[in-house]
Write a protein that holds these residues in place. Structure first.
Motif, short mmCIF file in Angstrom:
data_model
loop_
_atom_site.label_atom_id
_atom_site.label_comp_id
_atom_site.label_asym_id
_atom_site.label_seq_id
_atom_site.Cartn_x
_atom_site.Cartn_y
_atom_site.Cartn_z
N PRO A 202 0.84 -1.21 0.00
CA PRO A 202 0.00 0.00 0.00
C PRO A 202 0.87 1.25 0.00
O PRO A 202 1.79 1.38 0.80
CB PRO A 202 -0.81 -0.13 1.29
N TYR A 224 -4.89 -4.33 -8.01
CA TYR A 224 -4.71 -4.75 -6.62
C TYR A 224 -4.67 -6.27 -6.57
O TYR A 224 -5.03 -6.95 -7.53
CB TYR A 224 -5.86 -4.23 -5.76
N ASP A 226 -6.58 -8.29 -5.19
CA ASP A 226 -7.88 -8.93 -5.39
C ASP A 226 -8.35 -8.87 -6.85
O ASP A 226 -9.44 -9.32 -7.18
CB ASP A 226 -8.94 -8.30 -4.47
N ASP A 234 -9.33 7.70 -6.53
CA ASP A 234 -9.27 7.32 -5.12
C ASP A 234 -8.04 7.91 -4.45
O ASP A 234 -8.05 8.25 -3.26
CB ASP A 234 -9.24 5.80 -4.97
N PRO A 243 -7.10 3.07 -1.18
CA PRO A 243 -8.37 2.95 -0.45
C PRO A 243 -8.49 1.62 0.27
O PRO A 243 -9.35 1.46 1.14
CB PRO A 243 -9.42 3.08 -1.55
N THR A 244 -7.66 0.68 -0.09
CA THR A 244 -7.68 -0.63 0.55
C THR A 244 -6.25 -1.05 0.84
O THR A 244 -5.35 -0.79 0.05
CB THR A 244 -8.37 -1.67 -0.37
N ARG A 245 -6.04 -1.68 1.98
CA ARG A 245 -4.68 -2.03 2.42
C ARG A 245 -4.28 -3.37 1.83
O ARG A 245 -4.27 -4.40 2.50
CB ARG A 245 -4.61 -2.07 3.94
N GLN A 246 -3.96 -3.35 0.54
CA GLN A 246 -3.48 -4.56 -0.12
C GLN A 246 -2.44 -4.18 -1.16
O GLN A 246 -2.39 -3.04 -1.61
CB GLN A 246 -4.63 -5.35 -0.75
#
Length: 269
Positions: A202, A224, A226, A234, A243-246
């Motif tokens: 991240p 990402y 996922d 974002d 926006p997402t911790r990956q």
């Protein structure tokens, strides 16, 4: 390389060349001679980061007073509602800089709306300056090299930054793994055909925006872990982070898709 969304017809090349020279004058005398302090996000900062940020910010505000500036080391952005923004990392690779290692430098990316249109990066020790402007990518004033049609299996490599807490790197098979200390430099090596993909933990707008015009012109994708695609809007919202911790993977779509398929099974909660 062909840019799908050409920037407004203003060249910043002469200005940037002067800034790169001034940057050397600020940072090189301090290389390996300053102690780093930890910031609240766990990354390091030195007096050189702050001095470089102040200088570059002042120069950009004078050069393009109608364009906003988002800098890693500034608590408040300049003209945050402007339609065009500079995203700058005044010293990417602070930990390397503080320990006297060679890979660190300046990244400046110009964003129009949500589209990265130009990139200007400078790494003093290896003496490499990367420019993406008006649809052309240059390394030290010459066209960027391209990835060879074929490479020896033992030379295939992926450059990684801050991913060990999120994925099991033992699942990355068939590639050497390198961390040279600067996410922006990793991306420049991807754009220059010297690595096959990058994986970063991240991070923030300024860790990507200066390099994205180069990689996108090659058709590379940003995804990402996922499988979802990066939406740069974002990262244009304070605090300018993921926006997402990956982790994120960047590179040719077939390589990125294969890596995601393998790594997602080894993702750590």
């Amino acid at each position: 390389m062909t840019l799908l969304h050409p920037p407004r017809a203003t060249s910043h090349l002469d200005f940037v060349t002067r800034v790169f020279r001034e940057y050397d004058e600020i940072t090189l005398p301090l290389h390996g001679k300053l102690s780093a302090q930890d910031k609240s996000d766990g990354s390091a900062v030195t007096e050189a980061d702050q001095a470089a940020s102040t200088h570059v910010l002042e120069r950009l505000m004078a050069h393009t007073p109608d364009i906003g500036v988002i800098s890693e080391e500034e608590a408040e952005s300049y003209l945050p509602s402007a339609s065009r923004q500079w995203a700058i990392d005044p010293l990417d690779g602070t930990a390397s800089f503080a320990r006297g290692l060679p890979i660190w430098g300046l990244g400046m990316g110009l964003i129009d709306g949500t589209t990265p249109v130009s990139g200007y990066l400078h790494f003093p020790i290896p003496r490499q300056s990367f420019i993406f402007e008006d649809g052309r990518a240059l390394l030290n004033g010459e066209p960027m090299p391209r990835r060879p049609e074929s490479v020896a299996a033992d030379t295939r490599n992926i450059m990684i930054t801050s991913i060990h807490d999120a994925i099991d790197v033992r699942r990355v098979e068939g590639y050497r793994l390198h961390n040279l200390g600067s996410n922006l430099y990793h991306l420049m090596m991807l754009a220059a055909g010297r690595c096959d993909a990058i994986i970063t933990g991240p991070c923030y707008l300024w860790d990507l925006a200066p390099a994205l015009p180069f990689t996108r012109a090659l058709g590379h994708v940003e995804r990402y872990l996922d499988g979802s695609a990066l939406d740069l809007s974002d990262l244009l919202k304070p605090d300018y982070g993921f926006p997402t911790r990956q982790p994120m993977l960047i590179g040719p779509a077939p390589v990125v898709d294969a890596l995601i398929s393998r790594l997602s099974y080894g993702a750590r909660d």
